[in-house]
Design an enzyme around this catalytic site. Sequence first.
Site, PDB file in Angstrom:
ATOM      1  N   THR A 345       0.749  -1.105  -0.646  1.00  0.00           N
ATOM      2  CA  THR A 345      -0.143   0.195  -0.811  1.00  0.00           C
ATOM      3  C   THR A 345       0.401   1.121   0.044  1.00  0.00           C
ATOM      4  OG1 THR A 345      -0.090  -0.342   2.436  1.00  0.00           O
ATOM      5  CG2 THR A 345      -1.724  -1.106   1.480  1.00  0.00           C
ATOM      6  N   ASP A 346       0.065   2.483  -0.037  1.00  0.00           N
ATOM      7  CA  ASP A 346       0.726   3.468  -0.463  1.00  0.00           C
ATOM      8  C   ASP A 346       0.693   4.819   1.481  1.00  0.00           C
ATOM      9  OD1 ASP A 346       1.236   3.297  -2.948  1.00  0.00           O
ATOM     10  OD2 ASP A 346      -1.158   3.795  -2.971  1.00  0.00           O
ATOM     11  N   SER A 371       1.645   8.692   5.433  1.00  0.00           N
ATOM     12  CA  SER A 371       0.387   9.179   3.533  1.00  0.00           C
ATOM     13  C   SER A 371       2.110   9.123   2.955  1.00  0.00           C
ATOM     14  CB  SER A 371      -0.675   9.603   4.157  1.00  0.00           C
ATOM     15  OG  SER A 371      -0.936  10.052   2.423  1.00  0.00           O
ATOM     16  N   ARG A 372       2.229   8.112   2.041  1.00  0.00           N
ATOM     17  CA  ARG A 372       3.333   8.778   0.884  1.00  0.00           C
ATOM     18  C   ARG A 372       3.022   9.483  -0.477  1.00  0.00           C
ATOM     19  NH1 ARG A 372       3.616   3.107   1.942  1.00  0.00           N
ATOM     20  NH2 ARG A 372       4.863   2.225   3.827  1.00  0.00           N
ATOM     21  N   VAL A 373       1.657   9.347  -0.253  1.00  0.00           N
ATOM     22  CA  VAL A 373       1.086  10.103  -1.950  1.00  0.00           C
ATOM     23  C   VAL A 373       0.541  10.989  -1.349  1.00  0.00           C
ATOM     24  CG1 VAL A 373      -0.512  10.183  -3.806  1.00  0.00           C
ATOM     25  CG2 VAL A 373       1.284   7.887  -2.580  1.00  0.00           C
TER      26      VAL A 373
END
Length: 556
Positions: A345-346, A371-373
């Site tokens: 997941t992101d 949260s990477r995005v």
Amino acid sequence: MNTEPESLQNVFDSAFSGMSQAREAYTPQLTLREVGTITSIATGIAKVSGLPCVGFEEVLKFPGEVYGIAFNVDEDEIGVVLLGDYWQLHAGDEVERRGHVMDVPVGDGLIGRIINPLGRPLDGKGPLASSLRRPVERPAAHIMDRAPVTVPLQTGIKVIDALIPIGRGQRELILGDRQTGKTAIALDAILNQRDQNVLCVYCAIGQRASGVAKVIASLREKGAMDYTIVVVTEGNDPPGLAYVAPYAATSIAEHFMEQGRDVLVVYDDLTHHARAYRELSLLLRRPPGREAFPGDIFYIHSRLLERATHLRPELGGGSLTALPIIETEAQDISAYIPTNLISITDGQIYLSPSLFELGVLPAVDVGKSVSRVGGKAQRAAYRAVAGDLKLAYAQFEELETFSRFGARLDEDTRKIIEHGRRIRACLKQPEFAPVSVPAQIAVLLALTAGLFDDVPLAQMTDAENAVREAAVDIPAEVCTRFDSAEKLSNEDRKTIIAIARQALEEFTPRPESKPDLDHGTEEDTQPVPQAEPKLKAGAKPDDTKSEPKAALREKS
């Protein structure tokens, strides 16, 4: 009188002649049917022989309208995963090939309905009005067909939208121990999509029937079933249905994504999905690996979650946002399945049981969540308001742990702790109470500006509600910048802060009413006024002191 039998005889003659003509005109067509037999039955699986041409994941039909999927295709027999009640099946029963892979109905007729992974309705509202079907297993979109995630998916939860933002097309994992509020966060995200032009698909995988009924009742009560599809497998369903459920829900969501719409899909939860697949694999004699899971457990989840994406404008520009849920055991986020999904997941939202027990709801551990995005998709107004919030909150958590040892704190440290306590109080939020974007920005801006620092902690809930209600007075031209890429100007910030400061006036103690720690309050320094006794003619002031004593003696 004799004409009636003659007319009835004529009717019979014409009917029989028509039947004989139809029988003579009919030419039977031969169709090829491949039929095998069941060699053995176990819990949720069957071994079938006599079907040498069956392909992987092809659908087989058993007696009693029971279907199965060919899972193990060996030289002598086929291992089949059953998708229905298999109690009436016996060794020696016939099995028929269907010639297609597992598919599910899709289309607008499913909106507002509750179905199982086979597409059969469970809500008692009659058959589904859908003629389209899509395979449950489909390849994910190619990299060149994808576009960057740029639009936020507002959940209505302050701590997520500000600190762990989610974008449309992102895959954000929700994980935590049992009963820490994982499903509540997903439901709040679904409820907040009202009037946001986002369709929602809620997939319950192996959940208790009472829990699923509670979720559906909440969605109906809040009016969310108008834009939601529910795919259900209960705890007493065969493991094959639990395995197929998330793929079927994703195919339903992909149909709307390819039409250019934004879709949110919730998998609740993939722990049961992994356990169902482990059960099927061990029954089919597949070699076990770590924690008895088969070697391809990573692949079954990656090929599911890779289907969530944001398509290019040339392909409609639709998006599919995935919120998979995972249950941890004893806060062990380094276990096999959680680490698999964290890497797929992101980002992840981690829910802490210790925060839950303290009453900090939602119990999001900001330090372990990321949260990477979503930061790229977050609105500029949020980035300006919530930029320093995460750092201030992390500093507060460290200092709060340090202050528990009873150490003497300097003034700056005490201010950081008091400010952090008000951040925690502002990030609290009850269930099923999403907050609008203007109200969130007003609260967060007042928080970063230090307007809440003088408010007593006991009144923080009322103070925050006052700021949220006052957010209605934010000018319309400022609100339009909330939903665009424009940054908030200094004038905009001053306008919002002025509205928030005015709403907090009744909760902030006035300077003149603050106690003077050195000299005491005004009430302490001034003597209590007493009625001065009237002096008699020729009497001295000291004589008045004896009058009360004389009066007491007379009374005694």
